[in-house]
Design a protein around this motif. Sequence first.
Motif, short mmCIF file in Angstrom:
data_model
loop_
_atom_site.label_atom_id
_atom_site.label_comp_id
_atom_site.label_asym_id
_atom_site.label_seq_id
_atom_site.Cartn_x
_atom_site.Cartn_y
_atom_site.Cartn_z
N LEU A 183 0.85 -1.19 0.00
CA LEU A 183 0.00 0.00 0.00
C LEU A 183 0.89 1.24 0.00
N GLN A 184 0.69 2.12 -0.98
CA GLN A 184 1.44 3.35 -1.07
C GLN A 184 0.46 4.53 -1.10
N CYS A 185 0.67 5.49 -0.22
CA CYS A 185 -0.23 6.63 -0.12
C CYS A 185 0.56 7.93 -0.25
N CYS A 186 0.01 8.85 -1.03
CA CYS A 186 0.63 10.16 -1.19
C CYS A 186 -0.49 11.20 -1.33
N GLU A 187 -0.57 12.11 -0.38
CA GLU A 187 -1.58 13.18 -0.40
C GLU A 187 -2.99 12.59 -0.41
N VAL A 188 -3.25 11.71 0.53
CA VAL A 188 -4.58 11.13 0.69
C VAL A 188 -5.32 11.91 1.77
N ILE A 189 -6.51 12.38 1.44
CA ILE A 189 -7.30 13.21 2.36
C ILE A 189 -8.59 12.49 2.71
N GLY A 190 -8.92 12.46 3.99
CA GLY A 190 -10.16 11.85 4.43
C GLY A 190 -10.49 12.30 5.84
N LYS A 191 -11.77 12.38 6.15
CA LYS A 191 -12.20 12.79 7.47
C LYS A 191 -12.41 11.54 8.32
N PHE A 192 -11.58 11.38 9.33
CA PHE A 192 -11.66 10.20 10.19
C PHE A 192 -12.38 10.55 11.48
N SER A 193 -13.15 9.58 11.95
CA SER A 193 -13.82 9.71 13.25
C SER A 193 -13.76 8.35 13.93
N ARG A 194 -14.07 8.33 15.20
CA ARG A 194 -14.00 7.07 15.93
C ARG A 194 -14.97 6.04 15.35
N SER A 195 -16.15 6.48 14.93
CA SER A 195 -17.14 5.54 14.39
C SER A 195 -16.74 5.02 13.02
N SER A 196 -15.97 5.81 12.27
CA SER A 196 -15.61 5.38 10.92
C SER A 196 -14.58 4.27 10.91
N LEU A 197 -13.95 4.01 12.07
CA LEU A 197 -12.90 3.00 12.12
C LEU A 197 -13.37 1.68 12.71
N LYS A 198 -14.68 1.48 12.82
CA LYS A 198 -15.22 0.21 13.29
C LYS A 198 -15.23 -0.77 12.12
N LEU A 199 -14.13 -1.47 11.97
CA LEU A 199 -13.94 -2.35 10.82
C LEU A 199 -13.92 -3.80 11.27
N PRO A 200 -14.22 -4.72 10.36
CA PRO A 200 -14.11 -6.14 10.69
C PRO A 200 -12.67 -6.52 10.91
N THR A 201 -12.45 -7.62 11.64
CA THR A 201 -11.10 -8.07 11.91
C THR A 201 -10.39 -8.41 10.60
N PRO A 202 -9.22 -7.81 10.33
CA PRO A 202 -8.55 -8.07 9.06
C PRO A 202 -8.05 -9.50 8.97
N THR A 203 -7.98 -10.02 7.76
CA THR A 203 -7.45 -11.34 7.53
C THR A 203 -5.94 -11.30 7.65
#
Length: 222
Positions: A196-216
């Motif tokens: 994964l390579q990221c350059c100038e990635v913009i996003g609004k993060f909040s505590r609720s937005s990070l409730k993700l399933p357990t990664p494989t």
Amino acid sequence: RASLRDLYRLSTYSHLRIIPPGLVLGLMQGCRLPIEVCEGVIDCAAFNPPGSVDTIDHPTLLSCALVSKAWLPRARYNLFYRVRLRSAQKLSAFLTAASRSGACVKEMELILPLAIDNSHNAQEQASITDSRFGHTVRGVQTLMLSQSKWLYPRRYIDILADHFASITALDLFQTYFATGGDCARLIWSLPNLRLLQCCEVIGKFSRSSLKLPTPTATSVGC
């Protein structure tokens, strides 16, 4: 094979820049190179010099494709190796060409949302949710979202993840996400992601937005 007499005749005419067509045809017909050598020539001619606007030298590859039937498969492979799409019309044209040629795309760059050209009919413009698109990009290994704005509904992430299940590398360059959750879900939804390579990635993060399933179990480098 060309005889010594033919070669002498060729050298005699060369300083006059007048070469008999029949002599040239005879020399070409007698020349037989291994297909591996021809494919190496096509591979070397496929890329423009560093710093060029377009990485792939499409005019040269199109010329190679017209040389002979033996050159066509390798030229076609390089033509479709890396595809860059920025409009719905280009996507539609690509899907038509890929369905006819059986193209195998390995790298794809998307500029989202795809631009809509109102001067063309709706039938001439495709979407990334098109089933034909999913069938065509099954073998893509590298996906790049460049200068994009991810403004799609959340269900589009599942559709895109299904299309690009074979992705091992994801590049996000100057990409905006309406919510940080969309960015995270997109990354987590690619089961074979390794880089994964990221350059100038913009996003609004909040505590609720990070409730993700357990990664494989997968290793992701950034």
